[in-house]
Write a protein that holds these residues in place. Structure first.
Motif, PDB file in Angstrom:
ATOM      1  N   ASN A   1      11.292  12.945  10.158  1.00 32.15           N
ATOM      2  CA  ASN A   1      11.075  14.088   9.262  1.00 32.15           C
ATOM      3  C   ASN A   1      12.213  14.210   8.255  1.00 32.15           C
ATOM      4  O   ASN A   1      13.371  14.044   8.598  1.00 32.15           O
ATOM      5  N   LEU A   2      11.857  14.517   7.005  1.00 34.05           N
ATOM      6  CA  LEU A   2      12.860  14.599   5.952  1.00 34.05           C
ATOM      7  C   LEU A   2      13.442  16.010   5.885  1.00 34.05           C
ATOM      8  O   LEU A   2      12.703  16.988   5.834  1.00 34.05           O
ATOM      9  N   SER A   3      14.780  16.083   5.882  1.00 32.12           N
ATOM     10  CA  SER A   3      15.436  17.379   5.716  1.00 32.12           C
ATOM     11  C   SER A   3      15.583  17.671   4.225  1.00 32.12           C
ATOM     12  O   SER A   3      15.208  16.850   3.384  1.00 32.12           O
ATOM     13  N   SER A   4      16.142  18.853   3.898  1.00 27.32           N
ATOM     14  CA  SER A   4      16.297  19.178   2.477  1.00 27.32           C
ATOM     15  C   SER A   4      17.337  18.264   1.823  1.00 27.32           C
ATOM     16  O   SER A   4      17.222  17.918   0.648  1.00 27.32           O
ATOM     17  N   THR A   5      18.349  17.850   2.590  1.00 30.95           N
ATOM     18  CA  THR A   5      19.331  16.883   2.058  1.00 30.95           C
ATOM     19  C   THR A   5      18.616  15.584   1.711  1.00 30.95           C
ATOM     20  O   THR A   5      18.856  14.992   0.649  1.00 30.95           O
ATOM     21  N   ASP A   6      17.754  15.135   2.629  1.00 37.26           N
ATOM     22  CA  ASP A   6      17.009  13.904   2.378  1.00 37.26           C
ATOM     23  C   ASP A   6      16.192  14.028   1.100  1.00 37.26           C
ATOM     24  O   ASP A   6      16.193  13.134   0.255  1.00 37.26           O
ATOM     25  N   GLN A   7      15.505  15.153   0.961  1.00 37.73           N
ATOM     26  CA  GLN A   7      14.676  15.377  -0.229  1.00 37.73           C
ATOM     27  C   GLN A   7      15.511  15.308  -1.498  1.00 37.73           C
ATOM     28  O   GLN A   7      15.110  14.675  -2.475  1.00 37.73           O
TER      29      GLN A   7
ATOM     30  N   ASN B   1       0.818  -1.205   0.000  1.00 35.83           N
ATOM     31  CA  ASN B   1       0.000   0.000   0.000  1.00 35.83           C
ATOM     32  C   ASN B   1       0.861   1.268   0.000  1.00 35.83           C
ATOM     33  O   ASN B   1       0.342   2.368  -0.116  1.00 35.83           O
ATOM     34  N   LEU B   2       2.159   1.093   0.144  1.00 32.79           N
ATOM     35  CA  LEU B   2       3.072   2.235   0.107  1.00 32.79           C
ATOM     36  C   LEU B   2       3.084   2.832  -1.292  1.00 32.79           C
ATOM     37  O   LEU B   2       3.041   2.099  -2.278  1.00 32.79           O
ATOM     38  N   THR B   3       3.164   4.165  -1.368  1.00 29.44           N
ATOM     39  CA  THR B   3       3.384   4.754  -2.690  1.00 29.44           C
ATOM     40  C   THR B   3       4.883   4.699  -2.993  1.00 29.44           C
ATOM     41  O   THR B   3       5.697   4.517  -2.094  1.00 29.44           O
ATOM     42  N   VAL B   4       5.202   4.866  -4.274  1.00 30.47           N
ATOM     43  CA  VAL B   4       6.596   4.791  -4.706  1.00 30.47           C
ATOM     44  C   VAL B   4       7.444   5.802  -3.939  1.00 30.47           C
ATOM     45  O   VAL B   4       8.503   5.465  -3.406  1.00 30.47           O
ATOM     46  N   ILE B   5       6.941   7.015  -3.833  1.00 33.43           N
ATOM     47  CA  ILE B   5       7.719   8.070  -3.172  1.00 33.43           C
ATOM     48  C   ILE B   5       7.892   7.779  -1.682  1.00 33.43           C
ATOM     49  O   ILE B   5       8.961   7.977  -1.109  1.00 33.43           O
ATOM     50  N   GLU B   6       6.834   7.226  -1.048  1.00 40.23           N
ATOM     51  CA  GLU B   6       6.937   6.877   0.383  1.00 40.23           C
ATOM     52  C   GLU B   6       7.989   5.789   0.593  1.00 40.23           C
ATOM     53  O   GLU B   6       8.779   5.840   1.533  1.00 40.23           O
ATOM     54  N   LEU B   7       7.972   4.795  -0.318  1.00 44.48           N
ATOM     55  CA  LEU B   7       8.901   3.678  -0.186  1.00 44.48           C
ATOM     56  C   LEU B   7      10.344   4.164  -0.335  1.00 44.48           C
ATOM     57  O   LEU B   7      11.223   3.806   0.448  1.00 44.48           O
ATOM     58  N   ILE B   8      10.586   5.005  -1.336  1.00 43.24           N
ATOM     59  CA  ILE B   8      11.948   5.505  -1.553  1.00 43.24           C
ATOM     60  C   ILE B   8      12.383   6.358  -0.365  1.00 43.24           C
ATOM     61  O   ILE B   8      13.520   6.268   0.101  1.00 43.24           O
TER      62      ILE B   8
END
Lengths: 343, 263
Positions: B120-126, B100-107
């Motif tokens: 929480n995702l930082s800008s580096t993570d993004q 049920n995960l979306t592609v972006i969630e999984l990555i």
């Protein structure tokens, strides 16, 4: 960023619905108190009929708060179990956790008289009952965990949960055969399931237990998201499997165990609410899901309680029956749409 | 589009006299090899010889029986779980738990070793996530649920997740099974270009020996005694592939680098 905004809107709506259901729950019952009068009482204004004030504060208010705590607690417990067991049909009731709690309660209430008369009835107070049923639910939870590490099959696990339920029922009937009428009656009352019998003191204990469960769940949000990939992937992401597993089990056990201790076994909320929540919040992120199931679970149980009270009538239906009537079709719907049987 | 990290190559993974297996039963022993940064390596061998067991041992999913596994000279056992997750990422054969995960969630889950306590995702993570999406050309699939993807697409998403984890080493267990010829080649070529352009060391197990010969920098042939490790051309020269299968069923043709069925 756009996504956070839409979630915020949904949370705002959900919260508004919760408030509405809360006030409705206070105003509806054997005596219907008008909406404005209910609001007046809540905000501390005096109303014409002092009896209404008494009803709301001493009867309906604790009951509505109980419904919020119980609904949220059971729903969150269900979410934790579904993620941990990688099983969309997991939940406190289906996996036999509630039966475990019943067993704990039964042993405390009736077992004492079977083994010896050492424990007097007075010793069976709120706290010991909560501890006993929590212990019972932990016992079953650990057994299910042990079995689930050997068996990967979804359906087999559910059947095993059912079997734990049968074993518990068997032990309970053996106990009840040997026990005296007074204790038996006490246990039977407990199993009916009721939101209305809690004193403010009992509510305080339940509140502490639920908050503990919520805090443990919030601490587990990151590992819970990791578990969505499976245990090995979670491990490769640096998640301490043993520790996080224990934390999640503890959270699920405390939530389901304490709720069952005070209100008796309430079916299907834990199983159905996470799925209903995912219909609104189209995400698997537990950062969103944990608060969402808490609010949604509270709303559902408040509504179930309104139905159980049968507005305007003096009689009350058992809450367990109402949650089953709503919950069982959800399970059937899940099974019919098998392709979407994902959690 | 590719970010080149470092040009002077050094050894990232060293295996010395490794013995792998379960508890006290050895599945495969006497395994030794060294891999440099940016090398693309295949582990081949017959069914049940211990390819996956070896990969799982390197990935720290099961304990080794004897020998040593060194990451840049540091023993595997000296890593904390978090440090190890920043060193090695994996693509496993087991299906992911929630489709049920979306592609972006999984990555994005690949960034877990770097995120704070609540994830929480930082800008580096993004930017790392976007980089992985770009390299594996997953833009169009970003919001799709995993149950909507084909096997080939899902495999690319799982590789993107491993890439987002930003590790020096990526381990893949049979990344090409269940795929048709085109997608097998597509995945392996992608992995090769990732290894060469981002300087990551990529190790995978496979039954596609012929493709491995054409694409890999190094191959480890697990046969239970010699366990030859060399470049594909050296292995052909040494006639290492000849003994892989019983000669009355398939034979290796060293000129074409392919197996032929013995009629």
């Amino acid at each position: 960023m756009k996504k956070t905004k839409t979630y915020f809107l949904r949370f705002a709506i959900l919260f508004a619905v919760l408030c509405l259901c809360f006030i409705l729950n206070l105003s509806l019952g054997s005596v219907t108190i008008s909406f404005t009068d209910t609001l007046k009482v809540i905000f501390g204004f005096t109303i014409e009929n002092p009896a209404f004030e008494y009803i709301i504060f001493n009867y309906r208010f604790p009951k509505a708060i109980t419904a919020i705590l119980v609904g949220g607690g059971l729903a969150l417990s269900g979410l934790l179990m579904q993620t941990l067991f990688r099983n969309p049909l997991a939940g406190p009731f289906v996996l036999g956790i509630s039966s475990g709690a019943s067993l704990g309660a039964a042993i405390l209430i009736m077992g004492a008289s079977v083994l010896s008369s050492f424990l007097s009835l007075s010793l069976i107070n709120d706290i010991s009952l909560a501890i006993a049923s929590s212990l019972g639910s932990f016992l079953v939870l650990f057994l299910v965990i042990g079995v689930s590490s050997k068996i990967r099959d979804t359906m087999a696990l559910l059947i095993i949960g059912l079997m734990f339920g049968s074993i518990t029922a068997a032990i309970v009937s053996v106990l009840s055969y040997f026990t005296d009428a007074e204790r038996l009656q006490q246990y039977i009352y407990w199993t009916f399931g009721s939101l209305g019998n809690l004193s403010w003191q009992q509510l305080g204990i339940l509140f502490i237990a639920i908050v503990t469960g919520i805090v443990l769940s919030i601490l587990s949000i990151k590992p819970l998201n990791g578990y969505l990939l499976g245990e090995n992937y979670a491990k490769s992401l640096g998640i301490d499997i043993k520790r996080s597993r224990l934390l999640i089990i503890l959270a699920a056990g405390v939530l389901a165990g304490s709720v069952t201790a005070f209100t008796g076994p309430i079916a299907f909320i834990g199983l159905a609410v996470p799925h209903l929540t995912k219909q609104i919040f189209n995400t698997t992120d537990h950062k969103v899901l944990v608060p969402a199931v808490l609010i949604y679970g509270s709303i559902i149980l408040l509504i179930c309680d309104i139905v159980a009270q049968i507005p305007g009538k003096a009689s009350v239906l058992p809450i367990n029956a109402i949650t089953s009537i709503i919950g069982a079709p959800v399970v059937i719907w899940l099974l019919v749409r098998k392709r979407k049987m994902v959690f | 589009m590719f970010i080149i990290k470092n040009t002077d190559k050094h050894i990232t993974l060293e295996i010395k006299d490794l013995c792998v297996g379960y508890k006290t039963t050895a599945v495969c022993s006497n395994i030794s090899f060294k891999l440099n940064q940016g090398e693309f390596m295949a582990i081949v061998g017959v069914n049940g010889i211990g390819k996956s067991t070896l990969l799982r041992t390197i990935g720290n999913f099961q304990p080794k029986i004897a020998g040593s596994i060194l990451f840049e000279g540091k023993p595997q056992t000296d890593f904390t779980p978090i440090d190890f997750s920043k060193k090695v990422s994996v693509v496993l054969t087991e299906p992911i738990a929630s489709k049920n995960l979306t592609v972006i969630e999984l990555i994005a889950l690949g960034r877990q070793p770097y995120t704070n306590w609540i994830g929480n995702l930082s800008s580096t993570d993004q930017s790392k996530i976007n980089e992985a999406i770009q390299i594996l050309e997953l833009h169009a699939l970003k919001q799709k649920k995993c149950y909507e993807l084909s096997d080939g697409q899902l495999q690319r998403v799982l590789i993107a997740r491993a890439l987002a984890q930003d590790t020096d080493i990526i381990l893949l267990d049979e990344p090409t099974t269940h795929l048709d010829l085109f997608h097998k080649v597509q995945i392996l070529k992608l992995l090769k270009s990732i290894a060469h352009h981002t300087n990551k060391t990529i190790v995978f197990t496979s039954h596609e020996i012929e493709m491995a010969i054409q694409l890999c920098d190094k191959i480890l042939i697990l046969d239970g005694h010699q366990n030859s490790f060399e470049t594909p051309s050296k292995l052909i020269e040494n006639k290492a592939f000849e003994s892989l299968f019983p000669s009355n069923t398939v034979v290796f043709d060293s000129r074409s680098g392919a197996f032929r069925i013995q009629k």
